[in-house]
Design an enzyme around this catalytic site. Structure first.
Site, PDB file in Angstrom:
ATOM      1  N   HIS A  39       1.191  -1.137  -0.068  1.00 22.87           N
ATOM      2  CA  HIS A  39       0.189   0.013   0.098  1.00 22.87           C
ATOM      3  C   HIS A  39       0.754   1.480  -0.126  1.00 22.87           C
ATOM      4  CE1 HIS A  39      -3.689  -2.698   0.844  1.00 22.87           C
ATOM      5  NE2 HIS A  39      -2.831  -2.769   2.046  1.00 22.87           N
TER       6      HIS A  39
HETATM    7  O1  RIB Z   1      -5.183  -0.318   4.911  1.00 23.78           O
HETATM    8  C1  RIB Z   1      -4.042  -0.666   4.517  1.00 23.78           C
HETATM    9  C2  RIB Z   1      -3.237   0.780   5.137  1.00 23.78           C
HETATM   10  O2  RIB Z   1      -3.146   0.525   6.734  1.00 23.78           O
HETATM   11  C3  RIB Z   1      -2.053   1.191   5.262  1.00 23.78           C
HETATM   12  O3  RIB Z   1      -1.592   2.509   5.238  1.00 23.78           O
HETATM   13  C4  RIB Z   1      -1.129   0.113   6.352  1.00 23.78           C
HETATM   14  O4  RIB Z   1       0.076   0.973   6.565  1.00 23.78           O
HETATM   15  C5  RIB Z   1      -2.294   0.777   6.994  1.00 23.78           C
HETATM   16  O5  RIB Z   1      -1.901   1.537   7.835  1.00 23.78           O
END
Ligand code: RIB
Ligand code: CA
Length: 313
Positions: A243
């Site tokens: 992500h």
């Molecule tokens: O949903 C994914 C996000 O939530 C990313 O930033 C992961 O690190 C968590 O913080």
């Protein structure tokens, strides 16, 4: 073009860690003014410690790391140890950091930096719940106009949610903070699940990290092995979404991404859909556009960039 000055606001988290490494490996593109830790994936004492562990792994112990808010604006903290492990950086054991944590509160660092740097020259890069950013905006409304751009990982529209059927984790943890940020009237670029779910850590891509033959490459491969188990089981995919590095990759190679400038509103009332990012992708409402909501990524280009840059560390 001179490198963009950025503040990374983060809740490491293995994917946050890769984003921080990418930023610290790319001085020609970004100057990291500071890293501000927020409670999210794991509680604040761990996120601030993990941020320092990652800076030392990158060989950048001189990076300024600040501890910020330890709970959302008005709700109980929800964490994600089920994804990231008890430490937030589960995988191979890591030594405690020796670099210092800055004394100043992260929110005050964000305020002071935006007040002292020329207007429109600092980009905020939130990778976790938006509590620090919203708190800074509430405490010092004058800084909002100073912000060049906010490039954040959060939300989801076609992909809906990952922590609830309709909400993505970063937004869900502090929806009131997200509402403040999405209504700040500064340029916002969103990397939602719609993009990150197309950036999967396939075996070949993880092998590219391991083939670097460096400590960083080995760690990134090992972190991926740990955190991808959850998403692979849930989605039945080959690999997990990486992500947060999409935020930094956007600053370096915006051409890897495409999306639309639309209205994005945050659900803060409904228990059922709390934290949903209601993205008006088809522009059916009369709500004014307030964010560039990304939907597509050149995943091969993204992972090539990651491998090339991380190999520098
Ligand atoms: O949903 C994914 C996000 O939530 C990313 O930033 C992961 O690190 C968590 O913080
Ligand atoms: Ca994160």
């Amino acid at each position: 073009m001179s490198p963009r000055k950025i503040i990374i606001d983060t809740d490491p988290g293995q994917d946050d860690a890769v984003a921080i490494l990418l930023a610290l490996a790319s001085p020609e593109d970004v100057t990291v003014l500071g890293i501000t830790a927020v409670a999210g994936n794991v509680p604040l004492p761990l996120t601030q410690k993990n941020a320092r562990i990652v800076c030392e792994l990158a060989g950048k112990p001189e990076t300024s790391v600040y501890a910020g808010c330890d709970a959302p604006l008005s709700r109980k903290l929800i964490t994600a140890e089920h994804v990231h492990g008890k430490t937030g950086l589960d995988g191979p054991p890591m030594a405690d950091p020796t670099m210092p944590l800055q004394d100043q509160h992260a929110v005050d660092f964000i305020i002071d930096t935006l007040r002292s740097e020329p207007a429109n020259t600092v980009t905020l890069c939130p990778l976790g719940p938006l509590t620090n950013i919203a708190t800074a905006f509430q405490k010092a409304p004058d800084i909002v106009a100073q912000v060049q751009e906010i490039v954040l990982m959060g939300g989801g529209y076609f992909e809906q949610g990952n922590i609830t059927p309709s909400a993505e984790f970063n937004i869900y943890v502090d929806p009131e903070a997200a509402d403040i940020v999405f209504n700040c009237a500064r340029p916002i670029t969103v990397m939602p699940l719609d993009v990150t779910h197309k950036a999967l850590t396939t075996k070949a891509r993880v092998a590219a990290f391991r083939d670097m033959g460096t400590k960083v490459g080995d760690m990134v491969a090992a972190w991926t092995d740990f955190f991808e188990r959850f998403d692979m089981e849930k989605y039945g995919s080959e690999g997990a979404p990486l992500h947060d590095p999409t935020v930094i990759a956007y600053l370096i190679r915006p051409d890897l991404f495409s999306g639309r400038h639309i209205n994005v509103a945050i659900e803060t009332q409904s228990e059922l859909t709390l934290g949903a990012t209601v993205a008006d992708w088809w522009r059916v409402s009369d709500r004014p556009a307030n964010a560039t909501f990304m939907r597509d990524i050149d995943a091969d280009g993204f992972f090539d960039l990651l491998a090339t840059r991380l190999a520098r560390l």
